[in-house]
Write a protein that holds these residues in place. Sequence first.
Motif, PDB file in Angstrom:
ATOM      1  N   CYS A 105       0.833  -1.209   0.000  1.00  0.00           N
ATOM      2  CA  CYS A 105       0.000   0.000   0.000  1.00  0.00           C
ATOM      3  C   CYS A 105       0.862   1.252   0.000  1.00  0.00           C
ATOM      4  O   CYS A 105       0.544   2.238  -0.683  1.00  0.00           O
ATOM      5  CB  CYS A 105      -0.933  -0.013   1.200  1.00  0.00           C
ATOM      6  SG  CYS A 105      -2.169  -1.336   1.183  1.00  0.00           S
ATOM      7  N   LEU A 106       1.965   1.214   0.763  1.00  0.00           N
ATOM      8  CA  LEU A 106       2.877   2.358   0.764  1.00  0.00           C
ATOM      9  C   LEU A 106       3.506   2.552  -0.612  1.00  0.00           C
ATOM     10  O   LEU A 106       3.612   3.683  -1.107  1.00  0.00           O
ATOM     11  CB  LEU A 106       3.987   2.148   1.811  1.00  0.00           C
ATOM     12  CG  LEU A 106       3.661   2.429   3.273  1.00  0.00           C
ATOM     13  CD1 LEU A 106       4.909   2.244   4.124  1.00  0.00           C
ATOM     14  CD2 LEU A 106       3.096   3.832   3.461  1.00  0.00           C
ATOM     15  N   GLY A 107       3.950   1.444  -1.212  1.00  0.00           N
ATOM     16  CA  GLY A 107       4.559   1.537  -2.542  1.00  0.00           C
ATOM     17  C   GLY A 107       3.603   2.162  -3.547  1.00  0.00           C
ATOM     18  O   GLY A 107       4.006   2.984  -4.388  1.00  0.00           O
ATOM     19  N   ARG A 108       2.343   1.785  -3.448  1.00  0.00           N
ATOM     20  CA  ARG A 108       1.310   2.349  -4.318  1.00  0.00           C
ATOM     21  C   ARG A 108       1.195   3.855  -4.083  1.00  0.00           C
ATOM     22  O   ARG A 108       1.101   4.650  -5.032  1.00  0.00           O
ATOM     23  CB  ARG A 108      -0.011   1.642  -4.006  1.00  0.00           C
ATOM     24  CG  ARG A 108      -1.124   1.804  -5.034  1.00  0.00           C
ATOM     25  CD  ARG A 108      -2.378   1.118  -4.511  1.00  0.00           C
ATOM     26  NE  ARG A 108      -2.165  -0.311  -4.285  1.00  0.00           N
ATOM     27  CZ  ARG A 108      -2.826  -1.033  -3.376  1.00  0.00           C
ATOM     28  NH1 ARG A 108      -3.726  -0.461  -2.591  1.00  0.00           N
ATOM     29  NH2 ARG A 108      -2.585  -2.333  -3.254  1.00  0.00           N
ATOM     30  N   MET A 109       1.212   4.253  -2.816  1.00  0.00           N
ATOM     31  CA  MET A 109       1.102   5.674  -2.480  1.00  0.00           C
ATOM     32  C   MET A 109       2.340   6.441  -2.929  1.00  0.00           C
ATOM     33  O   MET A 109       2.238   7.575  -3.418  1.00  0.00           O
ATOM     34  CB  MET A 109       0.902   5.832  -0.970  1.00  0.00           C
ATOM     35  CG  MET A 109       0.724   7.278  -0.516  1.00  0.00           C
ATOM     36  SD  MET A 109       0.463   7.429   1.274  1.00  0.00           S
ATOM     37  CE  MET A 109       2.069   6.891   1.896  1.00  0.00           C
ATOM     38  N   PHE A 110       3.525   5.830  -2.803  1.00  0.00           N
ATOM     39  CA  PHE A 110       4.752   6.499  -3.210  1.00  0.00           C
ATOM     40  C   PHE A 110       4.708   6.865  -4.695  1.00  0.00           C
ATOM     41  O   PHE A 110       5.243   7.892  -5.101  1.00  0.00           O
ATOM     42  CB  PHE A 110       5.966   5.603  -2.956  1.00  0.00           C
ATOM     43  CG  PHE A 110       6.265   5.367  -1.500  1.00  0.00           C
ATOM     44  CD1 PHE A 110       5.801   6.249  -0.520  1.00  0.00           C
ATOM     45  CD2 PHE A 110       7.009   4.272  -1.107  1.00  0.00           C
ATOM     46  CE1 PHE A 110       6.084   6.027   0.821  1.00  0.00           C
ATOM     47  CE2 PHE A 110       7.294   4.046   0.236  1.00  0.00           C
ATOM     48  CZ  PHE A 110       6.825   4.925   1.210  1.00  0.00           C
ATOM     49  N   GLU A 111       4.068   6.028  -5.482  1.00  0.00           N
ATOM     50  CA  GLU A 111       3.997   6.291  -6.922  1.00  0.00           C
ATOM     51  C   GLU A 111       2.872   7.258  -7.268  1.00  0.00           C
ATOM     52  O   GLU A 111       3.034   8.130  -8.136  1.00  0.00           O
ATOM     53  CB  GLU A 111       3.792   4.991  -7.691  1.00  0.00           C
ATOM     54  CG  GLU A 111       3.725   5.216  -9.207  1.00  0.00           C
ATOM     55  CD  GLU A 111       3.463   3.931  -9.986  1.00  0.00           C
ATOM     56  OE1 GLU A 111       3.765   3.910 -11.191  1.00  0.00           O
ATOM     57  OE2 GLU A 111       2.960   2.963  -9.384  1.00  0.00           O
TER      58      GLU A 111
END
Length: 266
Positions: A219-225
């Motif tokens: 979920c964090l990786g998705r938000m980072f992008e």
Amino acid sequence: MTEPHSAEQTVGELARELGITVRTLHHWDEIGLASPSGRSAAGYRLYTGADADRVRRVVAYREIGLGLDAIRAVLDDATTEITATLREQRAQLAERVEELLRLDDRLAAMAAAHERGIPLSADEQREIIGEDWDPDAARIAQAQWGGTVQWAQFAERAATRTRAEWQELSAAMSRLQLDLGDALARGVQPGSDEADALVDRHRETFSNFFPLTREMQVCLGRMFEQDAGFAAHYDGFGEGLSRWFRQIIDASARKHDIDPDAAIWQ
């Protein structure tokens, strides 16, 4: 002016006068600390004037913090030096005051952490994290995630973290971001051992803030992008890093039977 007491008093009368409970008087009687020695015509036990004076002394010493054993010694042991006993009590009180002041400091730090996220001044945050750091970032995060378990965990850890520990953690995050940019520049592929190691390192480092599961990391990786602010931050370490970072996180998650498209914050 206080009315004079009768020569003898019942347990209820004496308890009301002194603002203590009947149960307390019964306890002091049972342990032989202060007992009624008089009797009524009906056979009920009564406190004589001397008995009541002793109870008043017990109450006085108890109110300044002496334990019942110490009070007994003061009242009954002629060899007991009352001044020394009181000075010892003051010393113990001073230690307790110091403990309470330390507790107050911890409570203040915890409250600040829950309110602001990072219980450091704006100048301290910039000095430790970097001049580009926006001290309002933690406040914005609190507004968005302040009611979550993760925010509470973040605050609890932040409240006890020392300045040196903040510096160490900030340095670890900076090294990780530089190493991510270097890996991207060298063409490290998602799913490779090196990429997986970076993903694990990110999760371990980030878990200093709150426990980060693999699904939460997705979920964090998705938000980072997707978040413009995060994307700009990571892309500052290498063009396209935010997208590549999300890709290596997703690839690692698949190896642990996690579907990145279905991952939720848990």
